[in-house]
Design an enzyme around this catalytic site. Structure first.
Site, PDB file in Angstrom:
ATOM      1  N   SER A  52       0.477  75.885  59.921  1.00 11.28           N
ATOM      2  CA  SER A  52       0.125  74.780  59.030  1.00 11.28           C
ATOM      3  C   SER A  52       0.445  75.190  57.608  1.00 11.28           C
ATOM      4  O   SER A  52       0.174  76.317  57.197  1.00 11.28           O
ATOM      5  CB  SER A  52      -1.361  74.439  59.156  1.00 11.28           C
ATOM      6  OG  SER A  52      -1.656  73.306  58.369  1.00 11.28           O
ATOM      7  N   GLU A  53       1.043  74.257  56.843  1.00  7.59           N
ATOM      8  CA  GLU A  53       1.563  74.624  55.523  1.00  7.59           C
ATOM      9  C   GLU A  53       0.470  75.033  54.539  1.00  7.59           C
ATOM     10  O   GLU A  53       0.757  75.637  53.506  1.00  7.59           O
ATOM     11  CB  GLU A  53       2.404  73.493  54.940  1.00  7.59           C
ATOM     12  CG  GLU A  53       1.625  72.280  54.513  1.00  7.59           C
ATOM     13  CD  GLU A  53       2.537  71.105  54.200  1.00  7.59           C
ATOM     14  OE1 GLU A  53       2.454  70.607  53.083  1.00  7.59           O
ATOM     15  OE2 GLU A  53       3.313  70.686  55.070  1.00  7.59           O
ATOM     16  N   ASN A  54      -0.804  74.709  54.836  1.00  9.18           N
ATOM     17  CA  ASN A  54      -1.878  75.144  53.946  1.00  9.18           C
ATOM     18  C   ASN A  54      -2.277  76.605  54.182  1.00  9.18           C
ATOM     19  O   ASN A  54      -3.207  77.090  53.555  1.00  9.18           O
ATOM     20  CB  ASN A  54      -3.103  74.219  54.049  1.00  9.18           C
ATOM     21  CG  ASN A  54      -3.625  74.069  55.462  1.00  9.18           C
ATOM     22  OD1 ASN A  54      -2.848  74.030  56.409  1.00  9.18           O
ATOM     23  ND2 ASN A  54      -4.921  73.964  55.623  1.00  9.18           N
TER      24      ASN A  54
END
Length: 217
Positions: A52-54
């Site tokens: 996940s990009e976070n």
């Protein structure tokens, strides 16, 4: 023309169809929207490493109701679970993974995809629309393969698969597969190849609905 002889795939069926094409050991980013549903469809026992990009690697399926931990979320701010061996890292490191070619597949939503695999998924150009780039541009270019998951037709009944995108591009010629509620299409140098379609739907009807040339299975 009657289209009543077939039934569209549900969102869960679309997600399961995408999951079927993810190989063992793949590192996969799931974009915001429809793609997040894929996490719940990864078969038990198949090792797929969800990014996940976070800043999360090793996400599991969504938590059961009541077990949500809002310190543990995906890029769409939805609660997720973490599999054994999962880890957290800085946003910048996450983007370095995306840009550095370390993701095997990213699954993104879209407003439009062109026959050559151009992707438009961040802005419709409408004056009141809120543009949302997020990591879409980095993902579309950085991942080894970009899968798009979207409804085949817009709310007004127009095909979202177009000769040329009329919306601002996220990235050119980046899409390798398109998964819709009607079919699975591969983007090839020769054109769009039909890989799969819903039961009861003919390629001719799909062709009519799509409005672009399709290569038969």
């Amino acid at each position: 023309m009657s289209h009543s002889s077939y039934k569209k795939w549900t969102r869960e069926q679309m997600a399961a169809r995408v999951a079927r094409d993810i190989p063992e050991g793949a590192v996969v980013n799931l974009g915001i929207g429809l793609p997040t549903l894929v996490a719940a469809q990864i078969p038990a026992g198949l090792e797929v490493i969800l990014h996940s990009e976070n800043g999360v690697l090793g996400m599991g399926p969504p938590p059961p109701a009541g077990a949500e931990d809002y310190d543990l979320i995906n890029a769409g701010k939805q609660p997720v679970t973490l599999l054994p061996g999962g880890c957290f890292f800085h946003h910048a490191d996450s983007f370095a993974m995306m840009r550095g070619g370390h993701l095997d597949i990213c699954v993104l939503g879209a407003f439009q995809v062109s026959v050559r695999g151009d992707l438009a998924n961040w802005h419709t150009g409408a004056p009141d629309a809120i543009p949302a780039v997020g990591g879409a541009m980095d993902l579309a270019i950085g991942a080894k393969q970009t899968f798009v998951m979207m409804e085949h037709l817009s709310k007004s009944g127009e095909s979202k698969i177009v000769a040329q995108c009329s919306y601002p591009l996220t990235a050119p010629a980046c899409v390798s597969r398109i998964y819709t509620d009607l079919a699975v299409l591969a983007v090839t140098p020769q054109g769009l190849q039909v890989l799969d379609l819903v039961e009861g739907l003919s390629v001719d009807t799909l062709q009519d609905l799509t409005g672009q040339p399709l290569l038969r299975p």
